[in-house]
Design a protein around this motif. Structure first.
Motif, PDB file in Angstrom:
ATOM      1  N   TYR A 128      15.339  -3.539   4.219  1.00 15.08           N
ATOM      2  CA  TYR A 128      14.947  -4.436   3.128  1.00 15.08           C
ATOM      3  C   TYR A 128      14.119  -3.695   2.096  1.00 15.08           C
ATOM      4  CZ  TYR A 128      16.326  -8.077   6.399  1.00 15.08           C
ATOM      5  OH  TYR A 128      17.033  -8.862   7.270  1.00 15.08           O
ATOM      6  N   THR A 129      14.190  -4.191   0.868  1.00  8.45           N
ATOM      7  CA  THR A 129      13.334  -3.650  -0.190  1.00  8.45           C
ATOM      8  C   THR A 129      12.520  -4.781  -0.798  1.00  8.45           C
ATOM      9  OG1 THR A 129      15.062  -3.926  -1.853  1.00  8.45           O
ATOM     10  CG2 THR A 129      14.908  -1.769  -0.803  1.00  8.45           C
ATOM     11  N   VAL A 130      11.370  -4.406  -1.296  1.00  8.87           N
ATOM     12  CA  VAL A 130      10.497  -5.357  -1.989  1.00  8.87           C
ATOM     13  C   VAL A 130      10.644  -5.077  -3.473  1.00  8.87           C
ATOM     14  CG1 VAL A 130       8.124  -6.147  -2.297  1.00  8.87           C
ATOM     15  CG2 VAL A 130       8.913  -5.420  -0.037  1.00  8.87           C
ATOM     16  N   LEU A 165       5.225  -6.215  -6.800  1.00  7.92           N
ATOM     17  CA  LEU A 165       4.339  -5.075  -6.572  1.00  7.92           C
ATOM     18  C   LEU A 165       3.546  -4.736  -7.828  1.00  7.92           C
ATOM     19  CD1 LEU A 165       6.929  -2.845  -4.694  1.00  7.92           C
ATOM     20  CD2 LEU A 165       5.082  -4.182  -3.676  1.00  7.92           C
ATOM     21  N   PRO A 166       2.383  -4.125  -7.660  1.00 13.40           N
ATOM     22  CA  PRO A 166       1.643  -3.651  -8.840  1.00 13.40           C
ATOM     23  C   PRO A 166       2.473  -2.621  -9.606  1.00 13.40           C
ATOM     24  CG  PRO A 166       0.263  -3.547  -6.870  1.00 13.40           C
ATOM     25  CD  PRO A 166       1.644  -3.885  -6.421  1.00 13.40           C
ATOM     26  N   ALA A 167       2.321  -2.597 -10.903  1.00 11.43           N
ATOM     27  CA  ALA A 167       3.126  -1.708 -11.753  1.00 11.43           C
ATOM     28  C   ALA A 167       2.916  -0.235 -11.416  1.00 11.43           C
ATOM     29  CB  ALA A 167       2.801  -1.960 -13.221  1.00 11.43           C
ATOM     30  N   SER A 168       1.724   0.127 -10.991  1.00  6.63           N
ATOM     31  CA  SER A 168       1.424   1.534 -10.718  1.00  6.63           C
ATOM     32  C   SER A 168       1.792   1.963  -9.299  1.00  6.63           C
ATOM     33  CB  SER A 168      -0.068   1.789 -10.947  1.00  6.63           C
ATOM     34  OG  SER A 168      -0.835   1.002 -10.049  1.00  6.63           O
ATOM     35  N   TYR A 169       2.347   1.070  -8.506  1.00  3.72           N
ATOM     36  CA  TYR A 169       2.637   1.385  -7.101  1.00  3.72           C
ATOM     37  C   TYR A 169       3.962   2.121  -6.971  1.00  3.72           C
ATOM     38  CZ  TYR A 169       3.630   0.729  -2.149  1.00  3.72           C
ATOM     39  OH  TYR A 169       3.940   0.937  -0.834  1.00  3.72           O
ATOM     40  N   ARG A 170       3.921   3.347  -6.493  1.00  2.00           N
ATOM     41  CA  ARG A 170       5.082   4.188  -6.190  1.00  2.00           C
ATOM     42  C   ARG A 170       6.150   4.144  -7.289  1.00  2.00           C
ATOM     43  NH1 ARG A 170       5.157   5.815  -0.620  1.00  2.00           N
ATOM     44  NH2 ARG A 170       7.359   6.240  -0.858  1.00  2.00           N
ATOM     45  N   PRO A 171       5.822   4.582  -8.481  1.00  2.00           N
ATOM     46  CA  PRO A 171       6.804   4.518  -9.573  1.00  2.00           C
ATOM     47  C   PRO A 171       8.010   5.429  -9.354  1.00  2.00           C
ATOM     48  CG  PRO A 171       4.865   5.751 -10.259  1.00  2.00           C
ATOM     49  CD  PRO A 171       4.566   5.172  -8.910  1.00  2.00           C
ATOM     50  N   GLY A 188      14.591  -0.317  -8.397  1.00  2.92           N
ATOM     51  CA  GLY A 188      15.154  -1.228  -7.400  1.00  2.92           C
ATOM     52  C   GLY A 188      14.122  -1.800  -6.441  1.00  2.92           C
ATOM     53  N   GLY A 189      13.009  -1.150  -6.315  1.00  2.35           N
ATOM     54  CA  GLY A 189      11.973  -1.615  -5.405  1.00  2.35           C
ATOM     55  C   GLY A 189      11.614  -0.559  -4.379  1.00  2.35           C
ATOM     56  N   VAL A 190      10.822  -0.954  -3.423  1.00  3.53           N
ATOM     57  CA  VAL A 190      10.327  -0.047  -2.392  1.00  3.53           C
ATOM     58  C   VAL A 190      10.712  -0.627  -1.034  1.00  3.53           C
ATOM     59  CG1 VAL A 190       8.255   1.064  -1.450  1.00  3.53           C
ATOM     60  CG2 VAL A 190       8.383   0.565  -3.885  1.00  3.53           C
ATOM     61  N   ARG A 191      11.052   0.263  -0.101  1.00  3.91           N
ATOM     62  CA  ARG A 191      11.407  -0.206   1.241  1.00  3.91           C
ATOM     63  C   ARG A 191      10.282  -1.052   1.819  1.00  3.91           C
ATOM     64  NH1 ARG A 191      12.753   5.113   4.121  1.00  3.91           N
ATOM     65  NH2 ARG A 191      11.260   4.198   5.565  1.00  3.91           N
TER      66      ARG A 191
END
Length: 136
Positions: free
Chosen positions: A37-39, A44-50, A55-58
């Protein structure tokens, strides 16, 4: 002291609930198939893992970062530090309230017993309890 204890308890209970839920999800990530799944970026905050793309983050990465406080960067770490101190305050205030209540309880009982003994003409010393002899 009780009011402070209650406020700290309410504030830190939300963090404790998040830690419990995310810890459970981390422990059983295979059962929940979190890697699949991805979030979405909207959650998510804009600065999180750009670098992870639009598509998002696992989901497993997001949950681990939420559990550790890294999801919100330095502010998240600071919030976790504050909550940790709140837990320490809860521990100390709880021990203080419990021990002072026990001390007052014992002290008031001793004071009442001494007062009763003096009133009866005693010297303020509690008599020993009667000993029981077991029947043969």
């Amino acid at each position: 002291m009780r009011r402070l204890h209650a406020i700290l308890g309410i504030v830190s209970s939300l963090n404790l609930a998040i830690l419990l839920m995310t810890g459970l999800l981390i422990q059983h990530r295979e059962i929940f198939s979190l890697e699949e799944y991805t979030v979405g970026r909207g959650l998510l905050p804009a600065s999180y893992r750009p670098d992870d793309g639009p598509g998002g983050v696992r989901a497993d990465i997001v949950i681990v970062d939420l559990h550790s406080g890294r999801l919100f960067g330095k502010a998240g770490s600071l919030i976790l530090d504050v909550v940790t101190f709140a837990w320490a305050g809860l521990l100390l205030s709880g021990i203080t309230m419990f021990s002072s209540r026990q001390f007052r309880k014992v002290r008031s009982t001793d004071h009442e017993d001494t007062k009763a003994q003096r009133h009866k003409g005693g010297r303020g010393v509690r008599p020993l309890p009667p000993t029981r002899v077991a029947p043969r």
